[in-house]
Design a protein around this motif. Structure first.
Motif, PDB file in Angstrom:
ATOM      1  N   LEU A  90     -57.721 102.410  23.713  1.00 45.44           N
ATOM      2  CA  LEU A  90     -56.658 103.073  22.936  1.00 45.44           C
ATOM      3  C   LEU A  90     -55.467 102.147  22.710  1.00 45.44           C
ATOM      4  O   LEU A  90     -54.896 102.105  21.619  1.00 45.44           O
ATOM      5  N   ILE A  91     -55.106 101.390  23.744  1.00 43.30           N
ATOM      6  CA  ILE A  91     -53.977 100.447  23.592  1.00 43.30           C
ATOM      7  C   ILE A  91     -54.307  99.457  22.468  1.00 43.30           C
ATOM      8  O   ILE A  91     -53.471  99.160  21.605  1.00 43.30           O
ATOM      9  N   GLU A  92     -55.551  98.980  22.464  1.00 43.41           N
ATOM     10  CA  GLU A  92     -55.961  98.031  21.410  1.00 43.41           C
ATOM     11  C   GLU A  92     -55.908  98.670  20.034  1.00 43.41           C
ATOM     12  O   GLU A  92     -55.413  98.082  19.078  1.00 43.41           O
ATOM     13  N   GLU A  93     -56.441  99.888  19.929  1.00 44.43           N
ATOM     14  CA  GLU A  93     -56.481 100.551  18.617  1.00 44.43           C
ATOM     15  C   GLU A  93     -55.076 100.826  18.102  1.00 44.43           C
ATOM     16  O   GLU A  93     -54.774 100.602  16.918  1.00 44.43           O
ATOM     17  N   ILE A  94     -54.197 101.303  18.969  1.00 42.31           N
ATOM     18  CA  ILE A  94     -52.812 101.595  18.545  1.00 42.31           C
ATOM     19  C   ILE A  94     -52.136 100.290  18.108  1.00 42.31           C
ATOM     20  O   ILE A  94     -51.423 100.248  17.099  1.00 42.31           O
ATOM     21  N   THR A  95     -52.397  99.221  18.853  1.00 43.32           N
ATOM     22  CA  THR A  95     -51.788  97.926  18.496  1.00 43.32           C
ATOM     23  C   THR A  95     -52.260  97.478  17.119  1.00 43.32           C
ATOM     24  O   THR A  95     -51.468  96.960  16.317  1.00 43.32           O
ATOM     25  N   THR A  96     -53.544  97.669  16.836  1.00 45.62           N
ATOM     26  CA  THR A  96     -54.057  97.253  15.524  1.00 45.62           C
ATOM     27  C   THR A  96     -53.347  98.015  14.401  1.00 45.62           C
ATOM     28  O   THR A  96     -52.907  97.414  13.405  1.00 45.62           O
ATOM     29  N   ILE A  97     -53.182  99.311  14.594  1.00 44.32           N
ATOM     30  CA  ILE A  97     -52.503 100.110  13.562  1.00 44.32           C
ATOM     31  C   ILE A  97     -51.062  99.620  13.396  1.00 44.32           C
ATOM     32  O   ILE A  97     -50.557  99.453  12.277  1.00 44.32           O
ATOM     33  N   MET A  98     -50.407  99.345  14.523  1.00 42.17           N
ATOM     34  CA  MET A  98     -49.013  98.875  14.456  1.00 42.17           C
ATOM     35  C   MET A  98     -48.921  97.510  13.781  1.00 42.17           C
ATOM     36  O   MET A  98     -47.949  97.213  13.091  1.00 42.17           O
ATOM     37  N   THR A  99     -49.934  96.683  14.012  1.00 37.31           N
ATOM     38  CA  THR A  99     -49.906  95.325  13.444  1.00 37.31           C
ATOM     39  C   THR A  99     -49.894  95.382  11.912  1.00 37.31           C
ATOM     40  O   THR A  99     -49.162  94.626  11.268  1.00 37.31           O
ATOM     41  N   TYR A 100     -50.692  96.288  11.334  1.00 37.26           N
ATOM     42  CA  TYR A 100     -50.692  96.415   9.864  1.00 37.26           C
ATOM     43  C   TYR A 100     -49.273  96.603   9.356  1.00 37.26           C
ATOM     44  O   TYR A 100     -48.825  95.947   8.430  1.00 37.26           O
ATOM     45  N   GLU A 101     -48.571  97.546   9.985  1.00 36.33           N
ATOM     46  CA  GLU A 101     -47.234  97.902   9.511  1.00 36.33           C
ATOM     47  C   GLU A 101     -46.232  96.777   9.749  1.00 36.33           C
ATOM     48  O   GLU A 101     -45.410  96.478   8.892  1.00 36.33           O
ATOM     49  N   SER A 102     -46.320  96.153  10.926  1.00 37.18           N
ATOM     50  CA  SER A 102     -45.290  95.179  11.263  1.00 37.18           C
ATOM     51  C   SER A 102     -45.494  93.850  10.535  1.00 37.18           C
ATOM     52  O   SER A 102     -44.631  92.985  10.566  1.00 37.18           O
ATOM     53  N   MET A 103     -46.635  93.713   9.850  1.00 40.57           N
ATOM     54  CA  MET A 103     -46.893  92.473   9.100  1.00 40.57           C
ATOM     55  C   MET A 103     -46.477  92.578   7.640  1.00 40.57           C
ATOM     56  O   MET A 103     -46.703  91.642   6.873  1.00 40.57           O
TER      57      MET A 103
END
Ligand code: PRP
Ligand code: URA
Length: 212
Positions: free
Chosen positions: A35-48
């Motif tokens: 879950l930590i990995e999946e949430i990070t991936t979603i956040m990465t889209y936005e923060s990029m």
């Protein structure tokens, strides 16, 4: 909490769904890590969203066209050890070639003061966009010190990404580092007397690595 221009709090149903499972004390180590990995991936889209693109010429089967790519070797990931390690794969999933530096920090359990015990960064990091990652932003002490450590080594463009934050941590980072965009997937109520985020998820490092 006061509003800060450099702080972005996600309010996405998918993230809310995943965080509700992450918080649950019955969620085991494997699922927690995923879950930590999946949430990070979603956040990465936005923060990029504001990452710099360079034009490249691409030949499609039909014609030549100018397209845009993220400049090679322009991004680095720096997890704050230990718990930040749990987020690295989440960024790598969308940006597999990003080099990884490591900053080791631990909080003194009595004073809550952070202490740096390790720092190894990729060569040329000062010219890259650096994603500093740590799932928990509690008092903000560890993140502030890690940001100081990166700035001392010449980093100019840094983004901080945390899964859960307390208002105290957001305020501390936003005020000490107004130049650093802070991406937080959820803002919690506050801290208990031991500096744990409420309602939070407990000790992220222990839940990721099964140490307690
Ligand atoms: C946790 C967490 C952050 C820090 C947040 O690390 O991963 O780095 O606490 O707290 P702060 O905002 O009050 O500084 P911890 O010190 O527990 O080390 P660990 O990751 O090795 O478990
Ligand atoms: N570090 C954690 O792992 N959890 C908290 O709630 C606060 C700091």
């Amino acid at each position: 909490m006061e509003r800060y221009e450099n702080v972005f709090i996600f309010d996405h149903p998918l993230i809310k769904h995943k965080i509700s499972i992450l918080r649950d004390k019955k969620t085991g180590m494997k699922e927690f890590r995923e879950l930590i990995e999946e949430i990070t991936t979603i956040m990465t889209y936005e923060s990029m969203r504001d990452v710099e693109l360079v034009p490249v010429e691409v030949e499609t089967p039909l014609e030549t066209t100018i397209q845009y790519r993220i400049a090679e070797d322009s991004i680095a990931i720096v997890p704050i050890l230990r718990a930040g390690l749990g987020m690295v794969n989440g960024v790598h999933r969308v940006f597999p070639n990003a080099k990884v530096g490591h900053i080791g920090m631990y909080r003194d359990e009595e004073t809550l003061e952070p202490h740096e015990y390790y720092c190894k960064l990729p060569e040329g990091i000062e010219n890259k966009t650096v994603f500093l990652i740590d799932p928990m932003l509690a008092t903000g002490g560890s993140a502030c010190d890690a940001l100081n450590a990166l700035k001392k080594r010449g980093c100019k463009k840094i983004k901080l990404m945390s899964v859960i934050a307390a208002p105290q941590g957001v305020k501390a980072v936003a005020e000490a580092h107004p130049d650093v965009p802070v991406y937080v997937s959820t803002l919690d109520r506050g801290l208990n007397e031991h500096g744990y985020i409420l309602p939070g998820l407990g000790d992220a490092g222990d839940r990721l690595y099964g140490t307690k």
